[in-house]
Design an enzyme around this catalytic site. Structure first.
Site, PDB file in Angstrom:
ATOM      1  N   GLY A  20      45.084  43.942  32.308  1.00 39.70           N
ATOM      2  CA  GLY A  20      44.362  43.608  31.079  1.00 39.70           C
ATOM      3  C   GLY A  20      43.115  42.821  31.405  1.00 39.70           C
ATOM      4  O   GLY A  20      42.608  42.892  32.527  1.00 39.70           O
ATOM      5  N   SER A  21      42.638  42.035  30.441  1.00 37.86           N
ATOM      6  CA  SER A  21      41.351  41.350  30.634  1.00 37.86           C
ATOM      7  C   SER A  21      41.488  40.149  31.567  1.00 37.86           C
ATOM      8  O   SER A  21      42.563  39.554  31.697  1.00 37.86           O
ATOM      9  CB  SER A  21      40.814  40.878  29.285  1.00 37.86           C
ATOM     10  N   SER A  22      40.366  39.781  32.201  1.00 38.17           N
ATOM     11  CA  SER A  22      40.384  38.627  33.112  1.00 38.17           C
ATOM     12  C   SER A  22      40.749  37.318  32.400  1.00 38.17           C
ATOM     13  O   SER A  22      41.516  36.526  32.961  1.00 38.17           O
ATOM     14  CB  SER A  22      39.037  38.484  33.827  1.00 38.17           C
ATOM     15  N   GLY A  25      44.386  37.368  32.118  1.00 37.68           N
ATOM     16  CA  GLY A  25      44.935  37.341  33.476  1.00 37.68           C
ATOM     17  C   GLY A  25      44.907  35.938  34.067  1.00 37.68           C
ATOM     18  O   GLY A  25      45.845  35.511  34.751  1.00 37.68           O
ATOM     19  N   GLU A  81      45.732  42.881  37.625  1.00 40.46           N
ATOM     20  CA  GLU A  81      44.777  43.989  37.667  1.00 40.46           C
ATOM     21  C   GLU A  81      43.940  43.836  36.406  1.00 40.46           C
ATOM     22  O   GLU A  81      44.304  44.327  35.342  1.00 40.46           O
ATOM     23  CB  GLU A  81      45.556  45.312  37.709  1.00 40.46           C
ATOM     24  N   CYS A 138      39.542  50.591  33.381  1.00 41.01           N
ATOM     25  CA  CYS A 138      39.082  49.397  34.086  1.00 41.01           C
ATOM     26  C   CYS A 138      38.174  49.815  35.240  1.00 41.01           C
ATOM     27  O   CYS A 138      37.386  49.007  35.731  1.00 41.01           O
ATOM     28  CB  CYS A 138      40.245  48.555  34.555  1.00 41.01           C
TER      29      CYS A 138
HETATM   30  C1  UN1 Z   1      43.183  51.140  34.348  1.00 37.05           C
HETATM   31  O1  UN1 Z   1      42.158  51.625  33.899  1.00 37.05           O
HETATM   32  O2  UN1 Z   1      43.699  50.133  33.823  1.00 37.05           O
HETATM   33  O3  UN1 Z   1      41.477  55.134  38.776  1.00 37.05           O
HETATM   34  C2  UN1 Z   1      43.914  51.630  35.544  1.00 37.05           C
HETATM   35  C3  UN1 Z   1      41.449  55.269  37.566  1.00 37.05           C
HETATM   36  C4  UN1 Z   1      42.705  55.019  36.771  1.00 37.05           C
HETATM   37  C5  UN1 Z   1      42.656  53.595  36.321  1.00 37.05           C
HETATM   38  C6  UN1 Z   1      43.906  53.104  35.752  1.00 37.05           C
HETATM   39  N1  UN1 Z   1      43.871  55.340  37.541  1.00 37.05           N
HETATM   40  O4  UN1 Z   1      40.444  55.542  36.965  1.00 37.05           O
END
Ligand code: UN1
Length: 509
Positions: A244-246, A249, A267, A301
């Protein structure tokens, strides 16, 4: 291609009103009686309702996960892999129906949703194979008649908190590695996309019952953040994997870090840049950037957000981007041929509008798109803004929308400084046919991101690679390579198989 919602619902055991928590001990819970809506972002209409999980639901789910772990940790890892493999098979069997649910509730195109479910299946195959390869190194002891090696043991209960943009794949990456590692899993998905999670939990229940492995996978879908915070605070939960968002996080890391020995795997936000140098194949670059920036409506992301273009090719590159963007069909994700659907909700569309307005105010020029579309659903136009500057606040932050800023540079060192000049560090890319430029980008003085791509877009990580990023992206790694280690604890073992001990003489008469 269109979606027959009632058929898909029936296939995946989804109802008009769905329970919001499940564990093998207590079954499905509708205890709170308070419902929230799952919305189709393409129509703004309700797809179904979910009974919000409560703190009591989470407590029951946690007790089951703790108890189940006592047994699951002693199941041989390849047997654990069989459960994951069976879940993967069930996902394959229901591939289209699962993809339909993903498309309906996220707004991503059916083709992309098929791809996401494919990622779940691939992760199951990867994790099931990995379950036979939880290797530890052996070491050479300096002592006579001693053997040393490291072994990998389960952590305990793993809490997975996932975002709305990948309602299936992120759970699979984390959940399958957790399970083969001997951990039990509590999944808290985004309440914006509860139906995919419910459908997957129904499939997990089938697999767990078939194999007699109840209690490994469980689900809680609260509407509020308080219940999620309870999961993060719970010292019975050994690892929190958060996507999710920083800002959120950071909070997760602080809470988890306040008890030593617990772990977080983060992540978080990306602000992914793509350098295009004067030697690049501009058509390849433009196509890759369009896919990276506009695919999933820019809600990955890993989405490309900044195009860092050498001044001499910036103009022709932008012309090619405009040509490509002009051919992107935006519309109902369930209709074949539409490459791009809506944003997830009204707030996301408003964020897009604010970012465009801010960039224009600062001197940016919109050369394509720029507006919310005048139709039902949270649709926005794929957007290109040129004359952007890296230091602008709107460029520095992650706007989850199909919006790129084009920033020009003169020499590659400057391009890399611009590229790295953000707080996030997830995905990165360079388009070039100059070996020295590519190698500099991949060197210690190059990209500071967790993922580096050459002549590719920034999105679309292969499950075989470790996935995650540096800096405020949080440092976590999941999926392939040796990411499985993040879900296990290392134990360094030393065995004395001889007769000597340092103070043997004390007992030598
Ligand atoms: C995400 O966007 O939270 O590599 C993760 C990619 C995807 C990203 C997934 N597997 O674009």
């Amino acid at each position: 291609m269109s979606i027959d919602q009632s058929k898909v619902f029936a296939e995946l055991s989804l109802k008009a009103v769905n329970p919001g928590a499940h564990d093998s001990q207590h079954g499905w819970s509708t205890a709170s009686g308070v419902t929230f809506d799952a919305i189709n972002p393409a129509t703004e209409e309700r797809l179904a309702q979910v009974v919000a999980a409560t703190a009591e639901d989470l407590e029951r789910v946690t007790q089951t996960a703790v108890a189940a772990h006592q047994r699951w940790r002693m199941v041989p890892a390849p047997r654990r892999g069989e459960l994951v493999a069976r879940i993967g098979e069930l996902c394959k069997q229901h591939h289209q129906a699962l993809a339909a649910i993903v498309a309906l509730e996220t707004g991503k195109s059916l083709a992309e949703a098929m791809g996401e479910v494919r990622e779940v299946i691939d992760m199951a195959i990867l994790a099931a194979g990995q379950s036979r390869m939880l290797y530890g190194f052996t070491q050479q002891s300096q002592r006579t008649h001693h053997r040393m090696y490291d072994q990998w043991l389960p952590l305990g209960v793993v809490g997975i908190i996932s975002a709305y943009n990948f309602p299936a794949a992120v759970w699979a990456q984390n959940g399958f590695l957790s399970a083969i590692g001997g951990n039990t899993v509590i999944w808290k998905p985004s309440p914006k996309v509860p139906l995919t999670a419910l459908a997957l939990q129904h499939l997990c229940v089938i697999a767990m019952n078939e194999l007699g492995q109840e209690g490994v996978f469980s689900l809680v879908i609260p509407e509020s953040n308080e219940v999620a915070e309870q999961l993060v605070r719970d010292t019975r939960v050994a690892l929190i994997s958060f996507t999710g968002s920083s800002p959120v996080g950071r909070k997760v890391a602080q809470i988890v870090g306040s008890t030593l020995g617990r772990r977080s795997l983060l992540e978080c936000s990306g602000n992914n840049g793509c350098i295009v140098d004067e030697t690049a194949d501009l058509e390849l670059a433009a196509a890759a950037i369009a896919f990276g920036a506009v695919g999933t409506s820019g809600q990955r992301c890993t989405s490309t957000r900044r195009v860092i273009a050498q001044r001499s090719i910036a103009r022709p590159l932008v012309e090619l981007l405009k040509k490509a963007y002009g051919r992107i069909a935006v519309g109902d994700p369930a209709v074949a041929g539409n490459l791009v659907g809506p944003l997830v909700d009204r707030a996301a569309a408003a964020h897009f509008e604010r970012s465009v307005a801010e960039a224009v105010e600062l001197g940016g020029q919109v050369v394509f798109g720029g507006k919310r579309m005048d139709r039902p659903g949270y649709f926005v136009e794929p957007t290109i803004i040129v004359n952007a500057r890296n230091e602008w606040p709107c460029v520095q932050e992650e706007t989850f929308a199909p919006l790129i800023y084009v920033i020009e540079y003169d020499d590659l060192a400057e391009a890399i400084a611009l590229h790295n000049g953000v707080v996030q560090g997830l995905a990165s890319g360079i388009h070039s046919n100059h070996l020295g430029h590519i190698e500099l980008f991949l060197s210690a003085a190059g990209s500071d991101c967790g993922i580096a791509k050459v002549n590719m877009g920034t999105t679309g990580a292969d499950v075989g690679a470790a996935f995650g990023g540096e800096k405020e992206t949080g440092g976590g790694r999941t999926a392939g390579s040796d990411a499985w280690r993040g879900y296990m604890r290392r134990q360094s073992v030393c065995i004395n198989w001889g007769k000597d001990s340092p103070w043997n003489h004390l007992l030598n008469d």
